[in-house]
Motif scaffolding. Structure first.
Motif, PDB file in Angstrom:
ATOM      1  N   LEU A 282       0.830  -1.197   0.000  1.00  0.00           N
ATOM      2  CA  LEU A 282       0.000   0.000   0.000  1.00  0.00           C
ATOM      3  C   LEU A 282       0.867   1.251   0.000  1.00  0.00           C
ATOM      4  O   LEU A 282       1.977   1.253   0.547  1.00  0.00           O
ATOM      5  CB  LEU A 282      -0.912   0.015   1.232  1.00  0.00           C
ATOM      6  N   ALA A 283       0.342   2.328  -0.597  1.00  0.00           N
ATOM      7  CA  ALA A 283       0.969   3.646  -0.543  1.00  0.00           C
ATOM      8  C   ALA A 283      -0.008   4.569   0.173  1.00  0.00           C
ATOM      9  O   ALA A 283      -1.098   4.852  -0.347  1.00  0.00           O
ATOM     10  CB  ALA A 283       1.290   4.159  -1.938  1.00  0.00           C
ATOM     11  N   LEU A 284       0.361   5.014   1.367  1.00  0.00           N
ATOM     12  CA  LEU A 284      -0.524   5.793   2.228  1.00  0.00           C
ATOM     13  C   LEU A 284       0.061   7.187   2.435  1.00  0.00           C
ATOM     14  O   LEU A 284       1.258   7.335   2.673  1.00  0.00           O
ATOM     15  CB  LEU A 284      -0.713   5.089   3.569  1.00  0.00           C
ATOM     16  N   GLU A 285      -0.802   8.210   2.362  1.00  0.00           N
ATOM     17  CA  GLU A 285      -0.336   9.601   2.485  1.00  0.00           C
ATOM     18  C   GLU A 285      -0.371  10.028   3.949  1.00  0.00           C
ATOM     19  O   GLU A 285      -1.383   9.866   4.638  1.00  0.00           O
ATOM     20  CB  GLU A 285      -1.212  10.520   1.638  1.00  0.00           C
ATOM     21  N   LEU A 286       0.756  10.549   4.409  1.00  0.00           N
ATOM     22  CA  LEU A 286       0.878  10.994   5.791  1.00  0.00           C
ATOM     23  C   LEU A 286       1.726  12.260   5.851  1.00  0.00           C
ATOM     24  O   LEU A 286       2.651  12.443   5.045  1.00  0.00           O
ATOM     25  CB  LEU A 286       1.530   9.921   6.661  1.00  0.00           C
ATOM     26  N   ALA A 287       1.426  13.092   6.835  1.00  0.00           N
ATOM     27  CA  ALA A 287       2.243  14.284   7.112  1.00  0.00           C
ATOM     28  C   ALA A 287       2.673  14.225   8.570  1.00  0.00           C
ATOM     29  O   ALA A 287       1.811  14.196   9.463  1.00  0.00           O
ATOM     30  CB  ALA A 287       1.459  15.557   6.835  1.00  0.00           C
ATOM     31  N   PRO A 288       3.958  14.165   8.854  1.00  0.00           N
ATOM     32  CA  PRO A 288       4.414  14.093  10.253  1.00  0.00           C
ATOM     33  C   PRO A 288       4.154  15.404  10.979  1.00  0.00           C
ATOM     34  O   PRO A 288       3.958  16.449  10.364  1.00  0.00           O
ATOM     35  CB  PRO A 288       5.910  13.835  10.120  1.00  0.00           C
ATOM     36  N   ARG A 289       4.131  15.320  12.278  1.00  0.00           N
ATOM     37  CA  ARG A 289       4.029  16.529  13.095  1.00  0.00           C
ATOM     38  C   ARG A 289       4.897  16.344  14.329  1.00  0.00           C
ATOM     39  O   ARG A 289       5.325  15.231  14.641  1.00  0.00           O
ATOM     40  CB  ARG A 289       2.583  16.836  13.463  1.00  0.00           C
ATOM     41  N   ARG A 290       5.134  17.431  15.025  1.00  0.00           N
ATOM     42  CA  ARG A 290       6.000  17.356  16.194  1.00  0.00           C
ATOM     43  C   ARG A 290       5.243  16.672  17.336  1.00  0.00           C
ATOM     44  O   ARG A 290       4.111  17.054  17.676  1.00  0.00           O
ATOM     45  CB  ARG A 290       6.478  18.743  16.606  1.00  0.00           C
ATOM     46  N   ILE A 291       5.879  15.649  17.916  1.00  0.00           N
ATOM     47  CA  ILE A 291       5.264  14.828  18.956  1.00  0.00           C
ATOM     48  C   ILE A 291       6.162  14.869  20.185  1.00  0.00           C
ATOM     49  O   ILE A 291       7.390  14.807  20.076  1.00  0.00           O
ATOM     50  CB  ILE A 291       5.067  13.376  18.461  1.00  0.00           C
ATOM     51  N   LYS A 292       5.545  14.927  21.341  1.00  0.00           N
ATOM     52  CA  LYS A 292       6.298  14.979  22.590  1.00  0.00           C
ATOM     53  C   LYS A 292       6.829  13.602  22.948  1.00  0.00           C
ATOM     54  O   LYS A 292       6.089  12.616  22.945  1.00  0.00           O
ATOM     55  CB  LYS A 292       5.407  15.507  23.714  1.00  0.00           C
ATOM     56  N   LYS A 293       8.125  13.510  23.239  1.00  0.00           N
ATOM     57  CA  LYS A 293       8.762  12.257  23.633  1.00  0.00           C
ATOM     58  C   LYS A 293       8.633  12.043  25.135  1.00  0.00           C
ATOM     59  O   LYS A 293       8.317  12.979  25.878  1.00  0.00           O
ATOM     60  CB  LYS A 293      10.253  12.280  23.256  1.00  0.00           C
ATOM     61  N   PRO A 294       8.904  10.810  25.615  1.00  0.00           N
ATOM     62  CA  PRO A 294       8.874  10.558  27.067  1.00  0.00           C
ATOM     63  C   PRO A 294       9.849  11.439  27.837  1.00  0.00           C
ATOM     64  O   PRO A 294       9.646  11.716  29.025  1.00  0.00           O
ATOM     65  CB  PRO A 294       9.261   9.076  27.173  1.00  0.00           C
ATOM     66  N   THR A 295      10.923  11.891  27.165  1.00  0.00           N
ATOM     67  CA  THR A 295      11.922  12.755  27.825  1.00  0.00           C
ATOM     68  C   THR A 295      11.430  14.183  27.991  1.00  0.00           C
ATOM     69  O   THR A 295      12.072  14.992  28.666  1.00  0.00           O
ATOM     70  CB  THR A 295      13.220  12.768  27.017  1.00  0.00           C
ATOM     71  N   GLY A 296      10.282  14.517  27.359  1.00  0.00           N
ATOM     72  CA  GLY A 296       9.757  15.870  27.429  1.00  0.00           C
ATOM     73  C   GLY A 296      10.083  16.688  26.198  1.00  0.00           C
ATOM     74  O   GLY A 296       9.468  17.744  25.967  1.00  0.00           O
ATOM     75  N   GLU A 297      11.036  16.265  25.386  1.00  0.00           N
ATOM     76  CA  GLU A 297      11.381  16.967  24.162  1.00  0.00           C
ATOM     77  C   GLU A 297      10.367  16.638  23.066  1.00  0.00           C
ATOM     78  O   GLU A 297       9.629  15.656  23.148  1.00  0.00           O
ATOM     79  CB  GLU A 297      12.789  16.576  23.703  1.00  0.00           C
ATOM     80  N   THR A 298      10.331  17.476  22.062  1.00  0.00           N
ATOM     81  CA  THR A 298       9.456  17.216  20.909  1.00  0.00           C
ATOM     82  C   THR A 298      10.303  17.016  19.665  1.00  0.00           C
ATOM     83  O   THR A 298      11.387  17.586  19.541  1.00  0.00           O
ATOM     84  CB  THR A 298       8.470  18.377  20.683  1.00  0.00           C
ATOM     85  N   ASP A 299       9.811  16.189  18.765  1.00  0.00           N
ATOM     86  CA  ASP A 299      10.514  15.934  17.508  1.00  0.00           C
ATOM     87  C   ASP A 299       9.485  15.500  16.483  1.00  0.00           C
ATOM     88  O   ASP A 299       8.361  15.109  16.815  1.00  0.00           O
ATOM     89  CB  ASP A 299      11.572  14.846  17.696  1.00  0.00           C
TER      90      ASP A 299
END
Length: 453
Positions: A282-299
């Motif tokens: 399958l080819a699925l369309e997605l756009a990433p976004r900034r997500i909070k990590k367990p360490t508190g940082e976002t990426d």
């Protein structure tokens, strides 16, 4: 079978095989030199089983399976009937005594080659010698993901274990090493790994990792194990999907995903994520976004986690035909003997830690159990290595070992008379002290490497 019971069982099996062959070497040559053998014992202590042969020899399996011995008629150990004096060990010529003593270690060396031959014929399942990821020294030397390692220096590497066995000594010696590879395009090339640039101190047990090589079979598969709610992947990707490509960039392992997703997020917009879902691609369309990590940082992220990795299926076998296995077994025995002497030299010179050189019964037992679980080929290889070690170590000129007795007989050949009993007694005390120290070090290493860690 639990690991504890399995380790004890396979240690007993290994020691039983090695000790039996070692002592049989002494026994066989002693009988042919005209010496009367009183007892052939596998193990020490109280006999669990005993049979007396027609020749009067007692064949014993004893309660403590940590060695064995052959007891010969000897005037130094008791009264010998006059009609049997000519069959006493101490009455034999020095050459016969040398032959009898050296026969034990030689039996182990012969057994080593026989076990390697059997291993090659039976076959040892392994992993293909394919590079999964190259960093640091490996990347600087020109290795790339997908390269198949054909040889390290002049040693062929048909499986990944051979790659490790060839690279580890070179890393310990900080010796620049040539690696012949076949690239993903099918071309053969030679790369040079600058192992002289390795730091003076690195974890000797992770030498290949320090070089910067991760084999293909150790890469975490790009298999989704969980999808987090309220993330871009929620409702689009599913557990069990295998990610094949992100925005046209191929994905070979889960470790590839963060960098590709970060690159996509910094570019902005959506992209096609190619996945394998059961039998469908399958080819699925997605756009990433900034997500909070367990360490508190976002990426930048998609909101997915890896599946619990399972041991990958072995995809290579080290095997020869019965005829081709003969020279291969001899070559392997000679090579491993050279490596053993080299490792002893490194330990004495301080280039490697004795903690990683001298193994005790706990380490050997765990290795025996682990190799047995991987199959007959692996257990045969371990037996061959242990038999080689036992044969060579017994030849060291340490009193109470076979090599110590050989030293006495060589001195006798030079001076023309036997070494005095006083000198031999002093040597026995020195030998006992050395062996006790070596055993203490082995047990200490066992505790530090297996129990404290």
């Amino acid at each position: 079978m639990s690991e504890f019971i399995g380790s004890i069982w396979w240690l007993i099996v290994a020691l039983g095989v090695l000790v039996t062959f070692h002592e049989f070497g002494h026994y066989w040559v002693a009988r042919r030199c005209g010496v009367k053998v009183l007892r052939f014992s596998v193990g020490f202590g109280r006999p669990l089983w005993m049979r007396r042969g027609k020749d009067g020899t007692e064949y014993v399996i004893a309660a403590i399976p940590l060695g064995g011995y052959v007891k010969m008629l000897d005037e130094r150990e008791g009264t010998v009937p006059a009609n049997l004096v000519d069959q006493a060990f101490n009455r034999q010529s020095v050459w016969k005594r040398i032959a009898i003593v050296i026969a034990g270690p030689l039996a182990n060396l012969i057994l080593c080659v026989a076990l390697f031959w059997t291993m090659f014929v039976v076959g040892r399942p392994d992993y293909a010698p394919v590079v999964g990821e190259a960093q640091g020294i490996a990347a600087s030397g020109g290795l790339h993901a997908g390269d198949t390692v054909l040889a390290v220096d002049d040693r062929p590497t048909p499986t990944w274990s051979e790659v490790q066995l060839a690279l580890i000594p070179a890393a310990l010696d900080h010796a620049d090493t040539k690696v012949r590879v076949r690239t993903v395009l099918g071309d053969e090339a030679t790369r040079t790994l600058a192992l002289s640039k390795l730091p003076d101190s690195f974890d000797e047990r992770r030498a290949v990792e320090a070089i910067g090589i991760t084999p293909r079979h150790l890469l975490m598969p790009a298999l989704i194990g969980r999808v987090l709610p309220d993330t871009p992947a929620w409702g689009v990707l599913a557990e069990g999907d295998r990610i094949l490509a992100i925005d046209g960039e191929p994905v070979t392992s889960f470790d590839d995903i963060p960098a590709l997703v970060r690159k996509l997020g910094e570019r902005g917009g959506s992209a096609m994520i190619e996945v394998q879902r059961k039998d469908d691609r399958l080819a699925l369309e997605l756009a990433p976004r900034r997500i909070k990590k367990p360490t508190g940082e976002t990426d930048w992220g998609l909101g997915i986690g890896p599946a619990v990795p399972q041991e990958p299926a072995k995809d290579a076998v080290l095997r020869y035909g019965p005829v081709a296995a003969v020279p291969a077994a001899v070559r392997e025995g000679v090579h491993q003997a050279n490596e053993l002497f080299a490792m002893i030299g490194r330990a004495f010179s301080g280039r490697v830690s004795v903690q990683n050189t001298v193994a005790g019964p706990i380490t050997i037992a765990r290795a025996a159990n682990m190799s047995a679980q991987h199959g007959a080929g692996w257990f045969l290889q371990l037996l061959a290595m242990l038999s080689l070690s036992l044969g060579i170590l017994n030849l060291l000129p340490i009193p109470i070992l076979d090599g110590g007795h050989l030293l006495y007989y060589l001195i006798e050949l030079v001076k023309g008379s036997p070494v005095s009993e006083r000198a031999m007694a002093a040597g026995q005390y020195v030998g006992l002290a050395l062996i006790a120290g070596l055993m203490g070090l082995a047990f200490y290493n066992d505790i530090m490497n297996n129990l404290v860690r």
